[in-house]
Design a protein around this motif. Structure first.
Motif, PDB file in Angstrom:
ATOM      1  N   ILE A  69       0.818  -1.213   0.000  1.00 31.86           N
ATOM      2  CA  ILE A  69       0.000   0.000   0.000  1.00 31.86           C
ATOM      3  C   ILE A  69       0.853   1.264   0.000  1.00 31.86           C
ATOM      4  O   ILE A  69       0.619   2.176  -0.796  1.00 31.86           O
ATOM      5  N   ALA A  70       1.863   1.332   0.874  1.00 34.37           N
ATOM      6  CA  ALA A  70       2.701   2.541   0.954  1.00 34.37           C
ATOM      7  C   ALA A  70       3.427   2.792  -0.363  1.00 34.37           C
ATOM      8  O   ALA A  70       3.531   3.934  -0.818  1.00 34.37           O
ATOM      9  N   GLU A  93       0.921   4.047  -2.979  1.00 35.30           N
ATOM     10  CA  GLU A  93       0.554   5.445  -2.722  1.00 35.30           C
ATOM     11  C   GLU A  93       1.642   6.408  -3.183  1.00 35.30           C
ATOM     12  O   GLU A  93       1.357   7.441  -3.762  1.00 35.30           O
ATOM     13  N   LYS A  94       2.898   6.072  -2.931  1.00 36.51           N
ATOM     14  CA  LYS A  94       4.012   6.943  -3.323  1.00 36.51           C
ATOM     15  C   LYS A  94       4.509   6.681  -4.739  1.00 36.51           C
ATOM     16  O   LYS A  94       5.320   7.441  -5.261  1.00 36.51           O
ATOM     17  N   GLN A  95       4.057   5.566  -5.345  1.00 38.45           N
ATOM     18  CA  GLN A  95       4.539   5.135  -6.663  1.00 38.45           C
ATOM     19  C   GLN A  95       6.052   4.962  -6.662  1.00 38.45           C
ATOM     20  O   GLN A  95       6.756   5.372  -7.582  1.00 38.45           O
ATOM     21  N   HIS A 136       7.551   1.741   2.179  1.00 34.97           N
ATOM     22  CA  HIS A 136       7.180   1.652   3.599  1.00 34.97           C
ATOM     23  C   HIS A 136       8.407   1.956   4.443  1.00 34.97           C
ATOM     24  O   HIS A 136       9.479   1.374   4.230  1.00 34.97           O
ATOM     25  N   SER A 160      -1.557  -5.349   2.383  1.00 36.19           N
ATOM     26  CA  SER A 160      -0.275  -5.447   1.690  1.00 36.19           C
ATOM     27  C   SER A 160       0.327  -6.847   1.693  1.00 36.19           C
ATOM     28  O   SER A 160       1.372  -7.068   1.099  1.00 36.19           O
TER      29      SER A 160
END
Length: 158
Positions: free
Chosen positions: A24-25, A28-30, A35, A83
């Motif tokens: 997920i992290a 979100e940041k691509q 993370h 994740s």
């Protein structure tokens, strides 16, 4: 459905590190391994004697690139809650046949965790001329200490 990133490889890439699917992290940041508790970048920077770890993703990729290391994921897309790889379903693998045709210098695959290796070998088996290394996952879900992960990951550069 979630989708993985494009591969970070070039004509000089010899080692390809493969995750299963960005968490997920990272999505979100691509950015791969975004993370803050994932040990991947700290392991890479330590192995390549380039500490401290850069905060800039492009610099991280340049470091790998300068050591002929590429990044990608085994899966192109999948469904997943959270994740963790154990929650993956309805997955499709990336096109490795084309990748290896376009980048014949790749001779070593390093799997970041057992699940990426499992998904890869289920679809592609052992590819002639390529050596596989299954490393402990750098994910914070893997509770192995950083020091133990680093010791095992050191073998990819031998």
């Amino acid at each position: 459905m979630i989708q993985s990133f494009a591969p970070y490889v070039n004509s000089k890439t010899e080692i390809l590190i493969l995750g299963t699917m960005p968490g997920i992290a990272s999505l979100e940041k691509q950015e791969y391994y975004a993370h803050k508790r994932n040990h991947f970048w700290k392991i890479m920077y330590t192995l390549l004697s380039e500490l401290p770890v850069s905060e800039v993703f492009e610099e991280k990729i340049k470091l790998l690139d300068s050591h002929k290391i590429g990044l990608w994921d085994v899966l192109q897309y999948c469904e997943r809650k959270g994740s963790l790889d154990i929650h993956i379903k309805n997955q499709k693998e990336n096109d490795f046949e084309t990748l290896f045709q376009n980048y014949p210098s790749i001779h070593k695959l390093v799997f970041n965790g057992k699940e990426s290796h499992r998904y890869f070998t289920k679809k592609f088996g052992q590819i002639k001329g390529i050596t596989y290394y299954v490393m402990p996952s750098t994910s914070p879900a893997n509770t192995m200490t950083f020091e133990n992960k680093l010791k095992i990951w050191t073998t990819i550069l031998e």
